[in-house]
Motif scaffolding. Structure first.
Motif, short mmCIF file in Angstrom:
data_model
loop_
_atom_site.label_atom_id
_atom_site.label_comp_id
_atom_site.label_asym_id
_atom_site.label_seq_id
_atom_site.Cartn_x
_atom_site.Cartn_y
_atom_site.Cartn_z
N SER A 70 0.81 -1.22 0.00
CA SER A 70 0.00 0.00 0.00
C SER A 70 0.85 1.27 0.00
O SER A 70 0.43 2.29 -0.56
N ILE A 71 2.03 1.25 0.58
CA ILE A 71 2.81 2.48 0.72
C ILE A 71 3.76 2.74 -0.47
O ILE A 71 3.97 3.89 -0.85
N VAL A 81 4.90 6.15 -2.58
CA VAL A 81 6.30 6.60 -2.66
C VAL A 81 6.67 6.90 -4.11
O VAL A 81 7.29 7.92 -4.40
N GLY A 82 6.26 6.03 -5.03
CA GLY A 82 6.55 6.24 -6.45
C GLY A 82 5.89 7.49 -7.00
O GLY A 82 6.53 8.29 -7.70
N VAL A 83 4.63 7.69 -6.66
CA VAL A 83 3.92 8.89 -7.12
C VAL A 83 4.57 10.14 -6.53
O VAL A 83 4.76 11.14 -7.23
N GLY A 84 4.93 10.08 -5.26
CA GLY A 84 5.57 11.22 -4.62
C GLY A 84 6.91 11.55 -5.25
O GLY A 84 7.22 12.73 -5.49
N LEU A 117 10.94 10.29 -16.52
CA LEU A 117 10.35 8.95 -16.60
C LEU A 117 8.84 9.08 -16.48
O LEU A 117 8.33 9.98 -15.81
N GLU A 118 8.13 8.19 -17.11
CA GLU A 118 6.67 8.19 -17.03
C GLU A 118 6.24 7.83 -15.60
O GLU A 118 6.91 7.01 -14.95
N PRO A 119 5.14 8.40 -15.12
CA PRO A 119 4.71 8.11 -13.75
C PRO A 119 4.44 6.62 -13.52
O PRO A 119 4.78 6.09 -12.46
N GLN A 120 3.87 5.94 -14.50
CA GLN A 120 3.60 4.51 -14.32
C GLN A 120 4.89 3.70 -14.22
O GLN A 120 4.93 2.69 -13.52
N THR A 121 5.94 4.14 -14.87
CA THR A 121 7.23 3.46 -14.77
C THR A 121 7.81 3.64 -13.36
O THR A 121 8.30 2.68 -12.76
N VAL A 122 7.72 4.85 -12.85
CA VAL A 122 8.25 5.12 -11.51
C VAL A 122 7.45 4.34 -10.46
O VAL A 122 8.03 3.75 -9.55
N VAL A 123 6.13 4.32 -10.60
CA VAL A 123 5.30 3.57 -9.65
C VAL A 123 5.61 2.07 -9.76
O VAL A 123 5.71 1.38 -8.73
N ILE A 166 8.46 0.69 -10.69
CA ILE A 166 9.78 0.47 -10.07
C ILE A 166 9.65 0.50 -8.56
O ILE A 166 10.18 -0.37 -7.85
N SER A 167 8.93 1.48 -8.04
CA SER A 167 8.76 1.60 -6.59
C SER A 167 8.01 0.41 -6.01
O SER A 167 8.42 -0.16 -4.99
N LEU A 168 6.92 0.02 -6.64
CA LEU A 168 6.13 -1.11 -6.13
C LEU A 168 6.89 -2.42 -6.20
O LEU A 168 6.92 -3.18 -5.23
N ALA A 169 7.54 -2.69 -7.33
CA ALA A 169 8.30 -3.94 -7.46
C ALA A 169 9.44 -3.99 -6.45
O ALA A 169 9.67 -5.02 -5.80
#
Length: 185
Positions: free
Chosen positions: A98-99, A103-106, A119-125, A127-130
């Motif tokens: 959940s967090i 973090v990725g969006v932030g 970087l595209e926001p979905q790529t950052v999210v 990377i952060s989630l994985a």
């Protein structure tokens, strides 16, 4: 478990651990230095580094504190079927899932605001989630293992587990983040 709370006893237990952890942190810095070019190319990754390792360390610390409390209360067993152990591990994993997207969006939003996101926001999210999922699994494993070792060596988990877990998560955070970047970019 040793109940001797003297400066000498605490120093004897902690000094070797802290010396080893200092070397581990130096190793983390060296690993981070190897990715300097990529960090400068993608400022969003630079923003992700401290938040990712900090969040992973926090997750491990929360779990360590809960396990240490359960240990002191006598409600923790290291049986894989222990509901207390499994519930705390599952809660840690759920918190990570959940967090880390937040973090990725932030990180993306901050770098978009300051320097223009590259970087595209979905790529950052992604990377952060994985990275967060992998780090949660590793933090759970490290925390349970270190708590068990502290128990076996009759050390107070309050003294040794959190420093070991947070430092280990720092190193793992850097390695996992950049392994994830290599896979997803």
């Amino acid at each position: 478990m040793s109940t001797e709370w003297t400066v000498r006893a605490i120093t004897r237990a902690m000094l070797p651990i802290l010396l080893v952890l200092t070397l581990v942190e130096v190793g983390s810095g060296l690993v981070l230095g190897r990715f300097e070019t990529q960090l400068l190319q993608y400022p969003t990754l630079l923003a992700l580094v401290p938040v990712t390792i900090g969040t992973a360390g926090n997750l491990g610390s929360i779990l360590a504190a809960r396990l240490s409390t359960a240990f002191h209360l006598g409600t923790l067993s290291f049986d894989p079927r222990d509901e207390n152990l499994a519930g705390n591990a599952l809660a840690t994993f759920a918190l990570a899932v959940s967090i880390f997207p937040i973090v990725g969006v932030g990180a993306w939003g901050l770098t978009a605001l300051v320097s223009g996101a590259q970087l595209e926001p979905q790529t950052v999210v992604a990377i952060s989630l994985a990275s967060g999922i992998a780090l949660a699994v590793l933090a759970i494993a490290v925390t349970v293992a270190v708590t068990y070792v502290a128990y076996r060596f009759r050390l107070d988990p309050d003294d040794v587990v959190i420093p070991i877990v947070t430092n280990t998560c720092d190193v793992l955070g850097v390695v996992v983040l950049f392994a994830t970047v290599q896979l997803l970019l």
